[in-house]
Every structure is written in structure tokens, then in C-alpha cells.
Design a protein around this motif. Sequence first.
Motif, PDB file in Angstrom:
ATOM      1  N   LYS A   1       0.825  -1.208   0.000  1.00  0.00           N
ATOM      2  CA  LYS A   1       0.000   0.000   0.000  1.00  0.00           C
ATOM      3  C   LYS A   1       0.860   1.258   0.000  1.00  0.00           C
ATOM      4  O   LYS A   1       0.594   2.206  -0.742  1.00  0.00           O
ATOM      5  CB  LYS A   1      -0.938   0.002   1.206  1.00  0.00           C
ATOM      6  CG  LYS A   1      -1.972   1.105   1.147  1.00  0.00           C
ATOM      7  CD  LYS A   1      -2.892   1.082   2.353  1.00  0.00           C
ATOM      8  CE  LYS A   1      -3.755  -0.145   2.321  1.00  0.00           C
ATOM      9  NZ  LYS A   1      -4.788  -0.138   3.372  1.00  0.00           N
TER      10      LYS A   1
ATOM     11  N   LEU B   1       0.856   4.184  -2.856  1.00  0.00           N
ATOM     12  CA  LEU B   1       0.583   5.582  -2.520  1.00  0.00           C
ATOM     13  C   LEU B   1       1.713   6.489  -2.992  1.00  0.00           C
ATOM     14  O   LEU B   1       1.482   7.540  -3.591  1.00  0.00           O
ATOM     15  CB  LEU B   1       0.395   5.752  -1.011  1.00  0.00           C
ATOM     16  CG  LEU B   1      -0.923   5.294  -0.422  1.00  0.00           C
ATOM     17  CD1 LEU B   1      -0.850   5.298   1.104  1.00  0.00           C
ATOM     18  CD2 LEU B   1      -2.064   6.154  -0.913  1.00  0.00           C
TER      19      LEU B   1
ATOM     20  N   GLU C   1     -10.067  13.820  -0.935  1.00  0.00           N
ATOM     21  CA  GLU C   1      -9.132  13.439  -1.989  1.00  0.00           C
ATOM     22  C   GLU C   1      -8.029  14.486  -2.085  1.00  0.00           C
ATOM     23  O   GLU C   1      -8.279  15.668  -1.855  1.00  0.00           O
ATOM     24  CB  GLU C   1      -9.836  13.393  -3.347  1.00  0.00           C
ATOM     25  CG  GLU C   1     -11.028  12.481  -3.418  1.00  0.00           C
ATOM     26  CD  GLU C   1     -11.775  12.665  -4.726  1.00  0.00           C
ATOM     27  OE1 GLU C   1     -11.154  12.482  -5.795  1.00  0.00           O
ATOM     28  OE2 GLU C   1     -12.966  13.003  -4.669  1.00  0.00           O
TER      29      GLU C   1
ATOM     30  N   LEU D   1      -1.996  13.223   3.792  1.00  0.00           N
ATOM     31  CA  LEU D   1      -2.909  13.595   2.722  1.00  0.00           C
ATOM     32  C   LEU D   1      -3.260  15.069   2.858  1.00  0.00           C
ATOM     33  O   LEU D   1      -3.672  15.512   3.935  1.00  0.00           O
ATOM     34  CB  LEU D   1      -4.174  12.738   2.813  1.00  0.00           C
ATOM     35  CG  LEU D   1      -5.312  13.042   1.870  1.00  0.00           C
ATOM     36  CD1 LEU D   1      -4.923  12.705   0.439  1.00  0.00           C
ATOM     37  CD2 LEU D   1      -6.539  12.251   2.266  1.00  0.00           C
TER      38      LEU D   1
ATOM     39  N   ARG E   1      -1.275  10.404  -5.004  1.00  0.00           N
ATOM     40  CA  ARG E   1      -2.622  10.863  -4.676  1.00  0.00           C
ATOM     41  C   ARG E   1      -3.340   9.772  -3.899  1.00  0.00           C
ATOM     42  O   ARG E   1      -3.009   8.595  -4.025  1.00  0.00           O
ATOM     43  CB  ARG E   1      -3.426  11.201  -5.932  1.00  0.00           C
ATOM     44  CG  ARG E   1      -2.833  12.374  -6.698  1.00  0.00           C
ATOM     45  CD  ARG E   1      -3.766  12.915  -7.744  1.00  0.00           C
ATOM     46  NE  ARG E   1      -5.005  13.470  -7.212  1.00  0.00           N
ATOM     47  CZ  ARG E   1      -5.134  14.666  -6.665  1.00  0.00           C
ATOM     48  NH1 ARG E   1      -4.088  15.449  -6.528  1.00  0.00           N
ATOM     49  NH2 ARG E   1      -6.309  15.091  -6.251  1.00  0.00           N
ATOM     50  N   ALA E   2      -4.347  10.196  -3.116  1.00  0.00           N
ATOM     51  CA  ALA E   2      -5.111   9.224  -2.343  1.00  0.00           C
ATOM     52  C   ALA E   2      -6.511   9.754  -2.076  1.00  0.00           C
ATOM     53  O   ALA E   2      -6.782  10.952  -2.191  1.00  0.00           O
ATOM     54  CB  ALA E   2      -4.416   8.921  -1.019  1.00  0.00           C
TER      55      ALA E   2
ATOM     56  N   VAL F   1      -0.727  12.987  -1.740  1.00  0.00           N
ATOM     57  CA  VAL F   1      -0.263  12.292  -0.543  1.00  0.00           C
ATOM     58  C   VAL F   1       1.259  12.138  -0.615  1.00  0.00           C
ATOM     59  O   VAL F   1       1.826  11.979  -1.689  1.00  0.00           O
ATOM     60  CB  VAL F   1      -0.954  10.911  -0.394  1.00  0.00           C
ATOM     61  CG1 VAL F   1      -0.556   9.961  -1.503  1.00  0.00           C
ATOM     62  CG2 VAL F   1      -0.683  10.299   0.955  1.00  0.00           C
TER      63      VAL F   1
END
Length: 91
Positions: free
Chosen positions: A2, A6, A29, A76, A11-12, A32
Motif C-alpha cells: 500500500k 501511494l 481526496e 494527505l 494521490r489518495a 499524498v
Amino acid sequence: VKARLLARSGRATMTVQDERPPYRYVMVEGPVTVEPAHAGDGYDLRDVAVRYLGAEAGNAYADELDGTYDAVTARLRPERWTTVDYGKEGA
């Protein structure tokens, strides 16, 4: 895996939801960043494991890993917020 995904995408999206009727959620949104976690970041694997698995299973899980994992901190920066609350009139 993960953390690598990322970092690669940059972006996340994060969603927090209440699955009890009336359903509600908030989604954020944005870009990240991912970096190695450091002591003092406020993350304690044992505390998290006990919270989600209970005292016995959580402590066993933390003891089994005992430093054999690489913790990361993902930050984020929100650019877009979406909220839904089906309990409000007109929703």
C-alpha cells in the motif's frame, strides 16, 4: 504494498463512513506523501492492534511482528471534500 502504491501515485482518497442507518460518510481526496515513520509520530502498533483485535489477540499480533515491519506515515493534503448524510431532510 500500500505504501509503495501511494508513493507511486502521489494521490489518495480516504473515506470514513457510518454503516448504520441513516448512512453518512465523508470522503477527502488529494496529494499524498509517504515517508518512514519515526518514534514520536504518535503511532504505536500495539495500541492499534489492541483497539481493533482486543487485548489478547492484539498483544499477540504486536509480539509476533516485534519490529519486523516498516511503518510509514502517509500525509494527505485535502483538495476535495465530499459529504453525504442521508439522515438530513431532502437528502
